[in-house]
Design an enzyme around this catalytic site. Structure first.
Site, PDB file in Angstrom:
ATOM      1  N   ASP A 289      -9.281   2.068 -10.179  1.00  0.00           N
ATOM      2  CA  ASP A 289      -9.517   2.932  -9.019  1.00  0.00           C
ATOM      3  C   ASP A 289      -8.701   4.217  -9.241  1.00  0.00           C
ATOM      4  O   ASP A 289      -7.697   4.211  -9.966  1.00  0.00           O
ATOM      5  CB  ASP A 289      -9.058   2.198  -7.758  1.00  0.00           C
ATOM      6  CG  ASP A 289      -9.369   2.947  -6.475  1.00  0.00           C
ATOM      7  OD1 ASP A 289     -10.409   2.642  -5.853  1.00  0.00           O
ATOM      8  OD2 ASP A 289      -8.583   3.831  -6.078  1.00  0.00           O
TER       9      ASP A 289
ATOM     10  N   ASP B  13     -13.942   6.266  -7.448  1.00  0.00           N
ATOM     11  CA  ASP B  13     -13.394   7.532  -6.946  1.00  0.00           C
ATOM     12  C   ASP B  13     -12.771   8.373  -8.068  1.00  0.00           C
ATOM     13  O   ASP B  13     -12.177   9.415  -7.809  1.00  0.00           O
ATOM     14  CB  ASP B  13     -12.413   7.319  -5.782  1.00  0.00           C
ATOM     15  CG  ASP B  13     -11.536   6.107  -5.920  1.00  0.00           C
ATOM     16  OD1 ASP B  13     -11.522   5.478  -7.003  1.00  0.00           O
ATOM     17  OD2 ASP B  13     -10.834   5.779  -4.943  1.00  0.00           O
TER      18      ASP B  13
ATOM     19  N   HIS C 298      -4.817  -1.711  -1.907  1.00  0.00           N
ATOM     20  CA  HIS C 298      -3.650  -1.128  -1.212  1.00  0.00           C
ATOM     21  C   HIS C 298      -2.979  -2.111  -0.247  1.00  0.00           C
ATOM     22  O   HIS C 298      -1.945  -1.783   0.340  1.00  0.00           O
ATOM     23  CB  HIS C 298      -4.039   0.142  -0.453  1.00  0.00           C
ATOM     24  CG  HIS C 298      -4.534   1.239  -1.341  1.00  0.00           C
ATOM     25  ND1 HIS C 298      -3.779   1.733  -2.394  1.00  0.00           N
ATOM     26  CD2 HIS C 298      -5.707   1.941  -1.357  1.00  0.00           C
ATOM     27  CE1 HIS C 298      -4.483   2.679  -3.009  1.00  0.00           C
ATOM     28  NE2 HIS C 298      -5.645   2.813  -2.412  1.00  0.00           N
TER      29      HIS C 298
ATOM     30  N   HIS D 177      -6.750   5.603  -7.216  1.00  0.00           N
ATOM     31  CA  HIS D 177      -5.435   5.475  -6.574  1.00  0.00           C
ATOM     32  C   HIS D 177      -4.641   4.297  -7.141  1.00  0.00           C
ATOM     33  O   HIS D 177      -5.235   3.296  -7.542  1.00  0.00           O
ATOM     34  CB  HIS D 177      -5.603   5.262  -5.061  1.00  0.00           C
ATOM     35  CG  HIS D 177      -6.417   6.324  -4.383  1.00  0.00           C
ATOM     36  ND1 HIS D 177      -7.782   6.219  -4.201  1.00  0.00           N
ATOM     37  CD2 HIS D 177      -6.049   7.525  -3.860  1.00  0.00           C
ATOM     38  CE1 HIS D 177      -8.221   7.311  -3.579  1.00  0.00           C
ATOM     39  NE2 HIS D 177      -7.199   8.114  -3.360  1.00  0.00           N
TER      40      HIS D 177
HETATM   41  N1  Q9C Z   1      -8.623  12.787   3.495  1.00  0.00           N
HETATM   42  C1  Q9C Z   1      -9.145   3.403  -1.797  1.00  0.00           C
HETATM   43  O1  Q9C Z   1      -9.696   4.117  -2.613  1.00  0.00           O
HETATM   44  N2  Q9C Z   1      -6.402   9.153   1.541  1.00  0.00           N
HETATM   45  N3  Q9C Z   1      -8.358   3.887  -0.825  1.00  0.00           N
HETATM   46  C2  Q9C Z   1      -6.843   9.685   2.780  1.00  0.00           C
HETATM   47  C3  Q9C Z   1      -8.364  11.595   2.760  1.00  0.00           C
HETATM   48  C4  Q9C Z   1      -6.393   7.710   1.537  1.00  0.00           C
HETATM   49  C5  Q9C Z   1      -8.120   5.299  -0.743  1.00  0.00           C
HETATM   50  C6  Q9C Z   1      -6.924  11.184   2.798  1.00  0.00           C
HETATM   51  C7  Q9C Z   1      -6.984   7.179   0.287  1.00  0.00           C
HETATM   52  C8  Q9C Z   1      -7.141   5.691   0.292  1.00  0.00           C
HETATM   53  C9  Q9C Z   1      -9.375   1.924  -1.821  1.00  0.00           C
HETATM   54 ZN    ZN Z   2      -9.153   4.659  -4.470  1.00  0.00          ZN
END
Ligand code: Q9C
Ligand code: ZN
Length: 316
Positions: A170, A259, A136, A172
């Site tokens: 991933d 994830d 990210h 995301h």
């Molecule tokens: N309650 C990676 O997997 N979302 N980043 C936050 C959670 C952010 C994930 C809300 C997700 C970022 C590297």
């Molecule tokens: Zn992720």
């Protein structure tokens, strides 16, 4: 197979993230990488420490002031024993800077670059156990638990020796990696991820984003609805690997997130542990030297089994 790991990541341990109107316990915990490395130690893997690389490798991918910002703010937080939720150079409220953030992020880059160097010198597969994650992190923005883009820095390093394809699996979208290579035709970026209309990073990862200038056609997004099963994911993975084979890369970099797992606490796909072996096998089928860079994955108790399953497929 070699696994690169540094315990410096333990210095970076944010307590909470700010989600909407609430402070919630931070999902990106040091235990994530500890549980993976402990599982692999019990198996037939060689765990090695990274070597330290010059900061120029980071500056080739990130804005100089942005790199200085992380370093200086982290040093300040170390002195004052505070946590900074930045007000600029940032895309969210999930990615604070602590005293340990710079050392850990620099070590994660070294973990990725050590892996890249091994791949460049003839190793077939290497696993870089990076933490914090990186995909990210954009040219001049941090977010999504990421500071420096480990996979992008490794891919940029390898791009001096040949054509590089990045496959991002991933959950995301890797907005950072897309941003960094968006105008380049020597590094192909292909990503499979949750529909950004409903999941982080919300503003990028749509299929219309195909690259610009000479980079046009070298960025490929596969956004998927929540609830994707092993079988459905497998079909998309096959397409993504087809795009990669058509590009005839010399090196492959995998941004590996766990994830996508059915019990991940922050995500929403339904992949099972044995299926990671199939993913590994399919990637191995491309037949290109492959650097695996760890990204997300938050179901701590299952991370060791997922890594083990994936690596069994990758080395089969
Ligand atoms: N309650 C990676 O997997 N979302 N980043 C936050 C959670 C952010 C994930 C809300 C997700 C970022 C590297
Ligand atoms: Zn992720």
């Amino acid at each position: 197979m070699k696994v690169i790991y540094s315990d410096i990541h333990l210095q970076h341990a944010p307590e909470f993230e700010i989600f909407e109107e609430e402070k919630i316990p931070h999902a990106e915990k040091p235990a994530r990488i500890e549980t993976i490395v402990n599982t692999l130690r019990k198996k037939d893997f060689t765990i090695i420490a990274p070597t330290s690389f010059e900061q120029t490798h980071i500056n080739e991918v990130h804005n100089t002031y942005f790199v200085e910002f992380i370093k200086e703010k982290s040093e300040k937080m170390q002195k004052e024993q505070k946590t900074l939720y930045p007000s600029y150079y940032i895309i969210d409220t999930y990615t604070p800077i602590l005293g340990g953030t710079y050392p850990a992020s620099k070590a994660a880059v070294d973990v990725a670059l050590t892996g890249a160097q091994l791949i460049a010198s003839g190793e077939k597969t290497v696993y870089s156990l990076c933490r914090p994650p990186g995909h990210h992190a954009e040219h001049a923005k941090l977010g999504g638990y990421c500071y420096f883009n480990n996979a992008a820095i490794a891919a940029n390093y390898l791009s001096k020796k040949g054509k590089v394809a990045i496959l991002d699996i991933d959950f995301h979208h890797g907005n950072g990696t897309q941003d960094i290579f968006y105008e380049r035709d020597d590094v192909l970026y292909v990503s499979i991820h949750a529909d950004p209309k409903v999941k982080f990073p919300y503003s990028t990862g749509f299929s219309e984003e195909v690259g610009v200038g000479k980079g046009k056609g070298y960025n490929k997004n596969y956004p998927l609805p929540l609830g994707i099963t092993d079988e459905q994911y497998g079909a998309i993975l096959k397409k993504a690997l087809g795009d990669i084979s058509a590009f005839t890369p010399d090196y492959l970099v995998i941004s590996l997130g766990f994830d996508t797992y059915e019990k991940d606490p922050i995500s929403g796909f339904l992949l099972t542990i044995p299926f990671y072996q199939e993913i590994g096998k399919a990637i191995q089928g491309v037949g290109v030297p492959t650097l695996v860079v760890q990204e997300g994955g938050y179901a701590i108790d299952a991370l060791g089994s997922m890594a083990d399953s994936f690596l069994q497929g990758l080395t089969s």
